[in-house]
Design a protein around this motif. Structure first.
Motif, PDB file in Angstrom:
ATOM      1  N   SER A  46      -8.944  -2.979 -13.625  1.00  0.00           N
ATOM      2  CA  SER A  46      -7.810  -2.082 -13.431  1.00  0.00           C
ATOM      3  C   SER A  46      -8.135  -0.974 -12.437  1.00  0.00           C
ATOM      4  O   SER A  46      -7.292  -0.592 -11.607  1.00  0.00           O
ATOM      5  N   LYS A  47      -9.373  -0.455 -12.471  1.00  0.00           N
ATOM      6  CA  LYS A  47      -9.761   0.565 -11.503  1.00  0.00           C
ATOM      7  C   LYS A  47      -9.772   0.003 -10.086  1.00  0.00           C
ATOM      8  O   LYS A  47      -9.300   0.656  -9.141  1.00  0.00           O
ATOM      9  N   ALA A  48     -10.315  -1.220  -9.922  1.00  0.00           N
ATOM     10  CA  ALA A  48     -10.334  -1.839  -8.596  1.00  0.00           C
ATOM     11  C   ALA A  48      -8.914  -2.095  -8.090  1.00  0.00           C
ATOM     12  O   ALA A  48      -8.609  -1.888  -6.903  1.00  0.00           O
ATOM     13  N   ARG A  49      -8.015  -2.507  -8.953  1.00  0.00           N
ATOM     14  CA  ARG A  49      -6.632  -2.759  -8.561  1.00  0.00           C
ATOM     15  C   ARG A  49      -5.944  -1.472  -8.119  1.00  0.00           C
ATOM     16  O   ARG A  49      -5.199  -1.461  -7.121  1.00  0.00           O
ATOM     17  N   LYS A  50      -6.205  -0.383  -8.847  1.00  0.00           N
ATOM     18  CA  LYS A  50      -5.611   0.905  -8.466  1.00  0.00           C
ATOM     19  C   LYS A  50      -6.126   1.367  -7.103  1.00  0.00           C
ATOM     20  O   LYS A  50      -5.375   1.915  -6.290  1.00  0.00           O
ATOM     21  N   ARG A  51      -7.422   1.152  -6.854  1.00  0.00           N
ATOM     22  CA  ARG A  51      -7.960   1.529  -5.551  1.00  0.00           C
ATOM     23  C   ARG A  51      -7.318   0.726  -4.419  1.00  0.00           C
ATOM     24  O   ARG A  51      -7.008   1.269  -3.347  1.00  0.00           O
ATOM     25  N   LEU A  52      -7.128  -0.576  -4.645  1.00  0.00           N
ATOM     26  CA  LEU A  52      -6.483  -1.410  -3.619  1.00  0.00           C
ATOM     27  C   LEU A  52      -5.050  -0.974  -3.374  1.00  0.00           C
ATOM     28  O   LEU A  52      -4.574  -0.944  -2.224  1.00  0.00           O
ATOM     29  N   GLU A  53      -4.330  -0.636  -4.455  1.00  0.00           N
ATOM     30  CA  GLU A  53      -2.949  -0.194  -4.286  1.00  0.00           C
ATOM     31  C   GLU A  53      -2.874   1.121  -3.515  1.00  0.00           C
ATOM     32  O   GLU A  53      -1.999   1.312  -2.659  1.00  0.00           O
ATOM     33  N   SER A  54      -3.801   2.048  -3.819  1.00  0.00           N
ATOM     34  CA  SER A  54      -3.804   3.317  -3.088  1.00  0.00           C
ATOM     35  C   SER A  54      -4.157   3.108  -1.617  1.00  0.00           C
ATOM     36  O   SER A  54      -3.563   3.744  -0.721  1.00  0.00           O
ATOM     37  N   MET A  55      -5.105   2.211  -1.331  1.00  0.00           N
ATOM     38  CA  MET A  55      -5.437   1.913   0.062  1.00  0.00           C
ATOM     39  C   MET A  55      -4.256   1.282   0.792  1.00  0.00           C
ATOM     40  O   MET A  55      -3.986   1.593   1.955  1.00  0.00           O
ATOM     41  N   ARG A  56      -3.538   0.402   0.114  1.00  0.00           N
ATOM     42  CA  ARG A  56      -2.379  -0.236   0.740  1.00  0.00           C
ATOM     43  C   ARG A  56      -1.293   0.782   1.053  1.00  0.00           C
ATOM     44  O   ARG A  56      -0.688   0.766   2.125  1.00  0.00           O
ATOM     45  N   THR A  57      -1.068   1.720   0.095  1.00  0.00           N
ATOM     46  CA  THR A  57      -0.067   2.760   0.321  1.00  0.00           C
ATOM     47  C   THR A  57      -0.448   3.651   1.500  1.00  0.00           C
ATOM     48  O   THR A  57       0.401   4.090   2.283  1.00  0.00           O
ATOM     49  N   LEU A  61      -0.294   0.783   9.802  1.00  0.00           N
ATOM     50  CA  LEU A  61      -0.128  -0.587  10.267  1.00  0.00           C
ATOM     51  C   LEU A  61       1.249  -0.795  10.888  1.00  0.00           C
ATOM     52  O   LEU A  61       1.392  -1.528  11.894  1.00  0.00           O
ATOM     53  N   SER A  62       2.274  -0.204  10.299  1.00  0.00           N
ATOM     54  CA  SER A  62       3.619  -0.362  10.861  1.00  0.00           C
ATOM     55  C   SER A  62       3.700   0.283  12.245  1.00  0.00           C
ATOM     56  O   SER A  62       4.312  -0.271  13.177  1.00  0.00           O
ATOM     57  N   ARG A  63       3.094   1.498  12.390  1.00  0.00           N
ATOM     58  CA  ARG A  63       3.095   2.138  13.708  1.00  0.00           C
ATOM     59  C   ARG A  63       2.312   1.307  14.723  1.00  0.00           C
ATOM     60  O   ARG A  63       2.719   1.164  15.884  1.00  0.00           O
ATOM     61  N   LEU A  64       1.192   0.729  14.300  1.00  0.00           N
ATOM     62  CA  LEU A  64       0.403  -0.110  15.191  1.00  0.00           C
ATOM     63  C   LEU A  64       1.182  -1.337  15.618  1.00  0.00           C
ATOM     64  O   LEU A  64       1.163  -1.749  16.795  1.00  0.00           O
ATOM     65  N   ALA A  65       1.898  -1.956  14.675  1.00  0.00           N
ATOM     66  CA  ALA A  65       2.697  -3.145  15.011  1.00  0.00           C
ATOM     67  C   ALA A  65       3.807  -2.797  15.992  1.00  0.00           C
ATOM     68  O   ALA A  65       4.095  -3.562  16.941  1.00  0.00           O
TER      69      ALA A  65
END
Length: 292
Positions: free
Chosen positions: A250-261, A267-271
């Motif tokens: 659960s901690k790893a999942r929360k970290r991935l979600e925060s990184m994605r946010t 990424l959108s600006r780069l695209a």
């Protein structure tokens, strides 16, 4: 027989079970034995043993905190002179908090090895102690012993001919004296400089530690998660290991979600920048070919 079997689930399981300790407290069951003594010069050995409970620990009423083994004759072996005892002992201890920093340490077992000579004179052979382990399971410990020695050879002559020998007034001096650190301005360093001793043999002690505690849980978003429990409660079971794995996932999942946010706007600006550059390149290439 079918009627009796049908009644079994309806029968009570018993009411004499011991209630578990309160949350944060601990019940410690100690099952052990004084196995043997090795390397002592004297014969007809026996061991006096006692338990010392520091601050925060208690024991049930009418429980004997000391004991005495039988006398054992020395046997010559390849490992040296050995006296076998295999004397069992059992003790149940309680404490109000499971934090060592809030207590005066762990309970200790003190041993006094003594001998009986041909004139039935009892002599001291050595002192030793064992701090009870903090982890559950079976443990085997070898206690190194020593005895006080006088300032000159008079003590040795008295020990050989008369049987007298210097002894401690408080056996807890083998670890820390009972009156040590009783004054707030006293130094935290314990010095025994000038106290002469001579090494004796060793005592082998086996103990089996069983702990009973109540784990703590907190409610968060209608789900129960385990509060951090130290490994001091012994080897974790399958359920605790599963809870650890779920908590780590659960901690790893929360970290991935925060990184994605965090990375999504970048990424959108780069695209968008890449698409703009591609459109400019296409227009420039069309103008170039048209001029040719």
């Amino acid at each position: 027989s079918s009627g009796i079997n049908a009644e079994w689930p309806l029968r009570p399981g018993g009411t004499s079970f011991t209630d578990p300790p309160q949350e944060g407290a601990e019940r410690l069951h100690v099952f052990g034995e004084i196995a043997r003594a090795v390397g002592f010069d004297a014969d007809n050995l026996f061991v006096n043993y006692s338990f010392d409970l520091p601050l925060g620990w208690c024991v049930e009423e009418d429980v004997e905190m000391r004991g005495l083994t039988q006398r054992s004759i020395i046997r010559e072996t390849k490992s040296g002179q050995i006296a076998h005892f295999n004397h069992p002992f059992e003790l149940t201890l309680f404490n109000s908090t499971s934090k060592d920093e809030e207590m005066g340490g762990r309970p200790r077992l003190f041993v006094e090895v003594r001998s009986v000579d041909s004139w039935d004179r009892v002599r001291l052979e050595g002192y030793g102690y064992l701090t009870l382990p903090n982890t559950t399971g079976c443990h085997t410990h070898t206690l190194n012993t020593w005895r006080p020695e006088g300032p000159d050879n008079t003590t040795k002559l008295r020990r050989f001919f008369v049987g007298g020998t210097p002894e401690l007034s408080d056996v807890r001096y083998t670890h820390v004296p009972s009156n040590y650190n009783s004054h707030p301005d006293q130094s935290t360093l314990l010095g025994k400089f000038g106290f002469k001793t001579v090494s004796s043999g060793t005592v082998e002690v086996r103990v089996n530690i069983v702990k009973q505690t109540m784990p703590s849980f907190t409610e968060d978003n209608q789900k129960y998660k385990r509060v951090a429990l130290k490994d001091k409660y012994g080897r974790p079971g399958v359920q605790m290991a599963l809870l650890d794995a779920i908590e780590t996932f659960s901690k790893a999942r929360k970290r991935l979600e925060s990184m994605r946010t965090t990375l999504e706007p970048s990424l959108s600006r780069l695209a968008s920048n890449i698409s703009t550059e591609q459109s400019i390149i296409k227009r420039w290439s069309k103008l170039t070919f048209s001029k040719e």
